[in-house]
Write a protein that holds these residues in place. Sequence first.
Motif: not given
Lengths: 292, 209
Positions: B159-185
Motif C-alpha cells: 500500500i505504501i509503495v502504491g501510495l508513493v507511486l500515486l503521489t509521484n504523479l503530481f509531486l516528485s517524491v525524489k525531490d519532496h521525500m518528506l512531504p510525500a511520506f507525510s501524505i502517506v502518514l
Amino acid sequence: MNNALSISGLTKTYADFTLDGVSFDVPVGSIVGLIGENGAGKSTTINAVLGLIQKEAGHVSLLGKDTLDNETKEQIGVVFDGSNYPEILSPRKIDRIMKNVYDSWDESSYFRLLEQFSLPPDKPIKQFSKGMKMKLAITAALSHHSKLLILDEATSGLDPVIRDDILDMLLDFVQEEDHSILVSSHITGDLEKIADYIVFIHEGKVVFSKPKDELMEQYGLIKCGAAQFDALDPSDIIAYRKMDYEWQVLVSDRDAMQRKYPKALIVPTTIDEIMLLYVKGTTQKQTTQKGK
Amino acid sequence: MKGVLLKDLYIAKSNILVTVVSLIVLGLGLSFLLETGALLVLAPAVSTTAVFISITSDAGSKWNKNVLTMPITRKRLIGEKFVFYILLAGLGFIAALIPCCILMPTDTAITIDSLYLYASIGISAALFAGGISLPCAYVFDPEKSQVVFMLSFMASTGIIVGLVLLTNLFLSVKDHMLPAFSIVLVISAIWFFLSYRITVEIYQKQDIN
C-alpha cells in the motif's frame, strides 16, 4: 419492581435450533433454576438476556429497565462455565483490573471472600483447580454489590463438596431481600436444594415455570402395570414412560390421584424424573396392548 | 477502558519488555554496520505483536464474553484494542529512537530529516497493517487472524509503495521525500480510524457465544 428479570417472547433462530418465544420471570428475592437437557436453549436464553446475542423478537427487562446499559450491568454479576479470566492473571491482578471496570467494586469484600474460600491472591489462575476457578469467578461476581446474579452451568463438572460450597455462597447472597439469582444447570439435585422456582426449557420452549415446592410436594409418579395404566384417565396424565417392568406416569396432584386411584402406587417425584418424563416420555396417552 | 487496557498489559508484559529491550540493543549493536535510524521503519510494526498475543488469549479464555457482561460496551472494547495497538507502536518507535538519540552527536548520518522519514514510513506501515489485521481478528478465528496479521505487514508495504507511486504523479517524491511520506502518514492514520469504525460496526452485530 416485582421482578429482577422479566423475559417475554424471546426468540432467536439458528440453522439447527430455535429459541421459541421463551417467557418467564425471576421475582425479586428468589432463586430461579433454569433446567433442560444440553442444547435445550438455557445458554441461548442467558446470552440473549445479557445482550451477547441479538434477539429476533421478545422483550427483556432487567432490574426494572428495558435497556441493558452500564448502570444496569454494574448491578449484575455473571458467572459462566469456566472462569473466563485469562489464566496468566492472579486474583490480585483481577482486583486491580476490576477496580477500573466497576464503579461499585468493593475491594475489601473481594479480599474477604478470597480469604473465606481459601483462594491465594498471588497465585496465577492457571494453577487453580476447576473448583477454585469457579469460586474466584463467583467471588468477582459478588464483589460489586450485584443485585442479580446470573449463573450459566456454573456448577457443572465440579465435585459435590465444591458444589455444596457454591450453593452455600448463593444462599448467603440471596439472604438480602433485594437480591435474586437465575441459575441454569442440568444438575437438578443442586436446584432442588436452593431454587424457589423451576423453569424447564425443552427444544427451545418453556415447558413449565413453577414454584419448586409445587413440583416437589404436589407432583407424583404413578408406578403401575399395563392394566392399571389403561384404566387411567388421560386428562390426569402429564407424561408417561414405559420402563422394562412398569409404566411411570407423571401426575400434577398426587394426593388427588391417590384418592381417585386408591390402589395405585403413587410416589413423590424428583425434578430429574420430571425432566426425564417430559424429554423421554410421551405426553399424549395411547392405550396399551395388554400383556405387551 | 483503563481496566481492560491493564489486563492487556498484564498479558503482554513480558513480550513488550523483550521487544523494547531488543530494539534498544539492536539499535546500538547494529550502529557499526547499518544506519541506526533505519530501525524506526521496523520498530512500530514489530512491537504490535503483543496485541495479537492478547487477542489470542482473549479468545482462549472467552474473556470478551465475560467482559461484555460488565459495564463495558462493545465500542469501548474494540476502542481499547486499537488504543493498545497505537500505544505499542508508539513504544516501539520510542525504543528505536533511544539509540538514535544516544548516537546522534557522534553519527552524522542521523539527522532530524532522516529520522522523520524513517519514522513516518514505520508508523504508516504499522497503521496500515493494524487497519487490516485488527478487524479481521474479530471476524476470523484466532488461527486465521494470525495468518492475516502476518500478511498485513506485506500488504501495508504494498500500500505504501502504491501510495508513493500515486503521489509521484503530481509531486516528485525524489525531490519532496518528506512531504510525500507525510501524505502517506496522514492517509494511514485515516485508514486506521476508518478501520476502527468498521470493526465497531461489525462487532456490534456479532453474536458472542
